[in-house]
Scaffold this motif. Structure first.
Motif, PDB file in Angstrom:
ATOM      1  N   ARG A  35       0.911  -1.105  -0.033  1.00  0.00           N
ATOM      2  CA  ARG A  35      -0.035   0.012   0.036  1.00  0.00           C
ATOM      3  C   ARG A  35       0.612   1.082   0.076  1.00  0.00           C
ATOM      4  NH1 ARG A  35      -4.979  -0.265  -2.091  1.00  0.00           N
ATOM      5  NH2 ARG A  35      -3.734  -1.914  -3.134  1.00  0.00           N
ATOM      6  N   SER A  36       1.864   1.295   0.685  1.00  0.00           N
ATOM      7  CA  SER A  36       2.811   2.478   0.553  1.00  0.00           C
ATOM      8  C   SER A  36       3.460   2.577  -0.646  1.00  0.00           C
ATOM      9  CB  SER A  36       4.315   2.123   1.836  1.00  0.00           C
ATOM     10  OG  SER A  36       4.822   3.126   1.881  1.00  0.00           O
ATOM     11  N   ARG A  37       3.814   1.735  -1.411  1.00  0.00           N
ATOM     12  CA  ARG A  37       4.399   1.807  -2.531  1.00  0.00           C
ATOM     13  C   ARG A  37       3.205   2.448  -3.683  1.00  0.00           C
ATOM     14  NH1 ARG A  37       8.073  -3.406  -3.688  1.00  0.00           N
ATOM     15  NH2 ARG A  37       9.664  -3.022  -2.202  1.00  0.00           N
ATOM     16  N   LEU A  38       1.852   1.835  -3.573  1.00  0.00           N
ATOM     17  CA  LEU A  38       0.826   2.255  -4.329  1.00  0.00           C
ATOM     18  C   LEU A  38       0.635   3.685  -4.068  1.00  0.00           C
ATOM     19  CD1 LEU A  38      -1.231   1.330  -6.429  1.00  0.00           C
ATOM     20  CD2 LEU A  38      -2.719   0.629  -4.618  1.00  0.00           C
ATOM     21  N   SER A  40       2.130   6.058  -2.902  1.00  0.00           N
ATOM     22  CA  SER A  40       3.125   6.844  -3.267  1.00  0.00           C
ATOM     23  C   SER A  40       3.279   7.339  -4.491  1.00  0.00           C
ATOM     24  CB  SER A  40       4.589   6.555  -2.576  1.00  0.00           C
ATOM     25  OG  SER A  40       4.675   6.534  -1.249  1.00  0.00           O
ATOM     26  N   ALA A  41       2.911   6.106  -5.570  1.00  0.00           N
ATOM     27  CA  ALA A  41       3.149   6.138  -6.852  1.00  0.00           C
ATOM     28  C   ALA A  41       1.713   6.858  -7.359  1.00  0.00           C
ATOM     29  CB  ALA A  41       2.919   4.822  -7.428  1.00  0.00           C
ATOM     30  N   SER A  42       0.731   6.603  -6.707  1.00  0.00           N
ATOM     31  CA  SER A  42      -0.626   7.327  -6.963  1.00  0.00           C
ATOM     32  C   SER A  42      -0.443   8.721  -6.874  1.00  0.00           C
ATOM     33  CB  SER A  42      -1.728   6.711  -6.329  1.00  0.00           C
ATOM     34  OG  SER A  42      -1.953   5.422  -6.622  1.00  0.00           O
ATOM     35  N   ARG A  43      -0.015   9.035  -5.720  1.00  0.00           N
ATOM     36  CA  ARG A  43       0.197  10.735  -5.287  1.00  0.00           C
ATOM     37  C   ARG A  43       1.096  11.352  -6.362  1.00  0.00           C
ATOM     38  NH1 ARG A  43      -2.252  15.011  -3.474  1.00  0.00           N
ATOM     39  NH2 ARG A  43      -0.718  16.418  -2.642  1.00  0.00           N
ATOM     40  N   ASP A  44       2.234  10.794  -6.875  1.00  0.00           N
ATOM     41  CA  ASP A  44       3.036  11.197  -8.040  1.00  0.00           C
ATOM     42  C   ASP A  44       2.564  11.403  -9.138  1.00  0.00           C
ATOM     43  OD1 ASP A  44       5.073  11.313  -6.054  1.00  0.00           O
ATOM     44  OD2 ASP A  44       6.005   9.448  -6.681  1.00  0.00           O
ATOM     45  N   GLN A  45       1.463  10.281  -9.591  1.00  0.00           N
ATOM     46  CA  GLN A  45       0.910  10.358 -10.759  1.00  0.00           C
ATOM     47  C   GLN A  45      -0.352  11.391 -10.853  1.00  0.00           C
ATOM     48  OE1 GLN A  45      -0.643   6.477 -10.805  1.00  0.00           O
ATOM     49  NE2 GLN A  45       1.207   5.532 -11.651  1.00  0.00           N
ATOM     50  N   LEU A  46      -0.758  11.720  -9.596  1.00  0.00           N
ATOM     51  CA  LEU A  46      -1.944  12.925  -9.506  1.00  0.00           C
ATOM     52  C   LEU A  46      -0.975  14.270  -9.753  1.00  0.00           C
ATOM     53  CD1 LEU A  46      -4.710  13.917  -8.797  1.00  0.00           C
ATOM     54  CD2 LEU A  46      -3.964  13.495  -6.333  1.00  0.00           C
ATOM     55  N   LEU A  47      -0.067  14.447  -9.156  1.00  0.00           N
ATOM     56  CA  LEU A  47       0.739  15.615  -9.298  1.00  0.00           C
ATOM     57  C   LEU A  47       1.070  15.933 -10.685  1.00  0.00           C
ATOM     58  CD1 LEU A  47       2.519  15.935  -5.937  1.00  0.00           C
ATOM     59  CD2 LEU A  47       0.483  16.951  -6.361  1.00  0.00           C
ATOM     60  N   ASP A  48       1.640  14.693 -11.320  1.00  0.00           N
ATOM     61  CA  ASP A  48       2.359  14.963 -12.591  1.00  0.00           C
ATOM     62  C   ASP A  48       1.047  15.071 -13.690  1.00  0.00           C
ATOM     63  OD1 ASP A  48       4.521  14.327 -14.372  1.00  0.00           O
ATOM     64  OD2 ASP A  48       2.984  12.938 -15.198  1.00  0.00           O
ATOM     65  N   PHE A  49      -0.174  14.609 -13.587  1.00  0.00           N
ATOM     66  CA  PHE A  49      -1.241  14.664 -14.350  1.00  0.00           C
ATOM     67  C   PHE A  49      -1.779  16.005 -14.434  1.00  0.00           C
ATOM     68  CE2 PHE A  49      -5.834  14.713 -15.774  1.00  0.00           C
ATOM     69  CZ  PHE A  49      -5.444  14.152 -16.885  1.00  0.00           C
ATOM     70  N   GLU A  50      -1.864  16.641 -13.146  1.00  0.00           N
ATOM     71  CA  GLU A  50      -2.436  18.009 -12.753  1.00  0.00           C
ATOM     72  C   GLU A  50      -1.257  19.087 -13.589  1.00  0.00           C
ATOM     73  OE1 GLU A  50      -2.952  18.539  -8.825  1.00  0.00           O
ATOM     74  OE2 GLU A  50      -5.155  17.889  -8.847  1.00  0.00           O
ATOM     75  N   GLU A  51      -0.097  18.663 -13.458  1.00  0.00           N
ATOM     76  CA  GLU A  51       0.823  19.676 -14.126  1.00  0.00           C
ATOM     77  C   GLU A  51       0.991  19.531 -15.580  1.00  0.00           C
ATOM     78  OE1 GLU A  51       5.641  20.320 -14.136  1.00  0.00           O
ATOM     79  OE2 GLU A  51       4.790  18.773 -13.015  1.00  0.00           O
TER      80      GLU A  51
END
Length: 233
Positions: A35-38, A40-51
């Motif tokens: 869950r920690s990996r998932l 963290s990856a989902s948070r990075d993907q959210l920020l990258d997509f919003e950018e």
């Protein structure tokens, strides 16, 4: 009296309790790492997509890019659901922007609910381990102390040396229950908070995206009305 010898000399019931707690602890750490990996990856993907979304990229190009992605992120699925519903409503020649946006918002809410369920996967297991492990360990302790006192019935004179090993064996079960419960509770609260923040971020994006699509639908509706007026004249 080492911990290993106490476990080896414990009764069968207490050993089964310890084995159950050990298995729960191992599974909890597997879930924690996954869950920690998932998340963290989902948070990075959210920020990258919003950018990328707010960088001024063409929405249709971004939509095609997300569709070609073999494993779209949670926020990309929300974006795809909104764009797909928007396209369907426009193909049905729905001229009312409010009706169009009602369908788009409904589609994105459904997508967010599905992604929220995926993010919450296995978190109830951590909550269960955190809430039940101390009681399971306590059961092993009570059983071990009861078994120890039953053994004292055959002894004429009870001393600390006679009682201590049995009680120590029983208390190991409580200690193992706490060792299984404490990390599970800590990481459950942490993951639940992170999931809530991600879901809030997706709802915020959905509201902002809805506003953008509403303006676009309103402009398209005005352009169609102007063409109809020009054709009538």
């Amino acid at each position: 009296m080492s911990i290993i010898s106490l476990i080896a000399n414990a009764s069968i019931v207490v050993q089964l309790v310890m084995l159950m707690l050990l298995a729960a602890s191992v599974l909890s750490w597997v879930v924690i790492v996954q869950r920690s990996r998932l998340l963290s990856a989902s948070r990075d993907q959210l920020l990258d997509f919003e950018e990328r979304f707010w960088s001024g990229v063409d929405l249709n190009a971004l939509y095609r890019e997300c569709q070609q992605n073999p494993a779209p992120s949670a926020i990309e699925n929300v974006f795809i659901a909104g764009m797909k519903e928007f396209g369907k409503m426009r193909q049905q020649n729905t001229s009312d922007p409010d009706a169009v946006m009602a369908g788009v918002q409904r589609a994105m809410r459904i997508s967010i609910s599905r992604e929220s369920e995926n993010l919450d996967t296995h978190l109830p297991f951590l909550a269960t381990v955190g809430s039940t492990s101390p009681y399971i360990g306590l059961f092993g302790t009570v059983w071990g102390i009861m078994h120890s006192f039953q053994g004292l019935a055959a002894v004429k004179q009870a001393t600390i040396a006679t009682v201590a090993p049995g009680i120590s064996e029983a208390l190991v079960a409580t200690a193992m229950g706490l060792l299984a419960a404490i990390p599970a509770v800590i990481f459950y609260n942490r993951f639940a908070s992170r999931v809530d923040r991600m879901v809030t971020g997706m709802y915020t994006f959905a509201d902002e995206f809805s506003s953008l699509l509403y303006r676009q639908a309103h402009k398209m509706n005005q352009s169609v009305a102007k063409k109809d007026e020009a054709g009538a004249s």
